[in-house]
Design a protein around this motif. Structure first.
Motif, PDB file in Angstrom:
ATOM      1  N   PHE A   1      -0.044  -8.971   0.733  1.00  9.87           N
ATOM      2  CA  PHE A   1      -1.011 -10.058   0.897  1.00  9.87           C
ATOM      3  C   PHE A   1      -2.371  -9.552   1.362  1.00  9.87           C
ATOM      4  O   PHE A   1      -3.225 -10.336   1.749  1.00  9.87           O
ATOM      5  N   GLY A   2      -2.543  -8.225   1.337  1.00 12.68           N
ATOM      6  CA  GLY A   2      -3.835  -7.658   1.694  1.00 12.68           C
ATOM      7  C   GLY A   2      -4.231  -7.885   3.134  1.00 12.68           C
ATOM      8  O   GLY A   2      -5.411  -8.123   3.428  1.00 12.68           O
ATOM      9  N   ALA A   3      -3.261  -7.809   4.057  1.00  8.50           N
ATOM     10  CA  ALA A   3      -3.552  -8.022   5.481  1.00  8.50           C
ATOM     11  C   ALA A   3      -4.564  -6.994   5.970  1.00  8.50           C
ATOM     12  O   ALA A   3      -4.496  -5.813   5.634  1.00  8.50           O
ATOM     13  N   LYS A   4      -5.521  -7.467   6.761  1.00  6.63           N
ATOM     14  CA  LYS A   4      -6.534  -6.596   7.348  1.00  6.63           C
ATOM     15  C   LYS A   4      -6.643  -6.896   8.840  1.00  6.63           C
ATOM     16  O   LYS A   4      -6.912  -8.050   9.211  1.00  6.63           O
ATOM     17  N   PRO A   5      -6.430  -5.904   9.712  1.00  9.79           N
ATOM     18  CA  PRO A   5      -6.013  -4.545   9.355  1.00  9.79           C
ATOM     19  C   PRO A   5      -4.532  -4.526   9.015  1.00  9.79           C
ATOM     20  O   PRO A   5      -3.732  -5.174   9.689  1.00  9.79           O
ATOM     21  N   GLY A   6      -4.176  -3.831   7.977  1.00  7.84           N
ATOM     22  CA  GLY A   6      -2.769  -3.744   7.629  1.00  7.84           C
ATOM     23  C   GLY A   6      -2.047  -2.766   8.546  1.00  7.84           C
ATOM     24  O   GLY A   6      -2.663  -1.977   9.265  1.00  7.84           O
ATOM     25  N   TRP A   7      -0.717  -2.861   8.530  1.00  9.54           N
ATOM     26  CA  TRP A   7       0.086  -1.955   9.340  1.00  9.54           C
ATOM     27  C   TRP A   7       0.251  -0.625   8.621  1.00  9.54           C
ATOM     28  O   TRP A   7       0.606  -0.578   7.443  1.00  9.54           O
ATOM     29  N   SER A   8      -0.031   0.457   9.325  1.00  9.41           N
ATOM     30  CA  SER A   8       0.076   1.816   8.819  1.00  9.41           C
ATOM     31  C   SER A   8       0.896   2.639   9.807  1.00  9.41           C
ATOM     32  O   SER A   8       1.210   2.186  10.921  1.00  9.41           O
ATOM     33  N   LEU A   9       1.221   3.863   9.414  1.00  5.32           N
ATOM     34  CA  LEU A   9       1.933   4.742  10.338  1.00  5.32           C
ATOM     35  C   LEU A   9       1.144   4.930  11.627  1.00  5.32           C
ATOM     36  O   LEU A   9       1.697   4.858  12.725  1.00  5.32           O
TER      37      LEU A   9
END
Length: 236
Positions: free
Chosen positions: A108-116
């Motif tokens: 869904f293009g979350a910003k900020p998205g979850w990253s490592l």
């Protein structure tokens, strides 16, 4: 607030034994809601039925305006529900990092998205253990990993079944602090746990489940104002 999750008149059975009798509740966007009750009252069954892991015999599950009733579990997960299951159920023979990226997505293009990096910022211990296999972690580390894995799917709703069960007090405190931080960032959360004091501090609303149906629902202040509720529905 707009309802993100709307569960209505949910029924489910194990064979001929019905266990859910018209369960119904909502979770609004940015809200933290609990399912509370003694063991065997239908909390986990409610989650499993919502998630398509168990077939509903009646009722509806509407999520973000989409009717998910009868959909397979993978479709429901793809709609934006991230589950941290009871017992953690991490992949024991994958490394921490492999567990985190195995189901990662940002549909869904979350910003900020979850990253490592963002998960490691929440749980520095996972970064330290990122090369360790899942079965080499402590129970608390496994729970952190299970939460991180769910967050890596960038869920619209994070669901935790027995969020701190079996964990040492310091680790429990760390998990509650994490959930409080997520709440502060606007993450919608549905949580099952037995620690009523911690849930009262964290959650906006509570749903008490008794024999497969809603026995009571209300705010934290309403729950705190009526001590008989704990004895009637929550004490062992």
């Amino acid at each position: 607030m707009t309802a993100l999750l709307d569960v209505s008149d949910l029924h489910a059975a194990y064979g001929a034994a019905e266990v859910l009798f018209g369960m119904g509740f909502t979770v609004a966007r940015g809200e933290v809601v609990t399912l509370m009750g003694r063991n065997g009252m239908g909390k986990t069954t409610t989650i499993h039925t919502m998630m398509g892991m168990m077939k509903a015999s009646a009722g509806r599950v509407v999520f973000d305006g989409q009717d998910l009733s009868g959909q397979p579990a993978y479709r429901i997960a793809q709609a934006g529900l991230g589950l941290v299951p009871e017992g953690r159920q991490i992949f024991p023979t994958l490394s921490v990092e492999e567990n985190l990226v195995a189901t990662a997505a940002n549909r869904f293009g979350a910003k900020p998205g979850w990253s490592l990096d963002r998960v490691y910022g929440f749980f520095p211990r996972l970064k330290e253990r990122r090369s360790n296999m899942g079965n080499q972690l402590s129970g608390g580390e496994q729970q952190m990993l299970a939460i991180g894995r769910a967050l890596m799917t960038n869920p619209k709703l994070l669901i935790l079944d027995e969020a701190t069960e079996g964990l040492a007090p310091l680790i429990r405190a760390e998990i509650w602090a994490c959930l409080d931080r997520l709440k502060g960032e606007g993450q919608s959360i549905l949580v099952i746990d037995k620690n009523v004091d911690a849930l009262e501090k964290l959650a906006d609303r509570h749903v008490i489940v008794e024999k497969g149906q809603v026995a009571w629902s209300g705010t934290s202040s309403e729950l705190a104002a009526d001590p008989t509720l704990r004895e009637r529905y929550l004490s062992v």
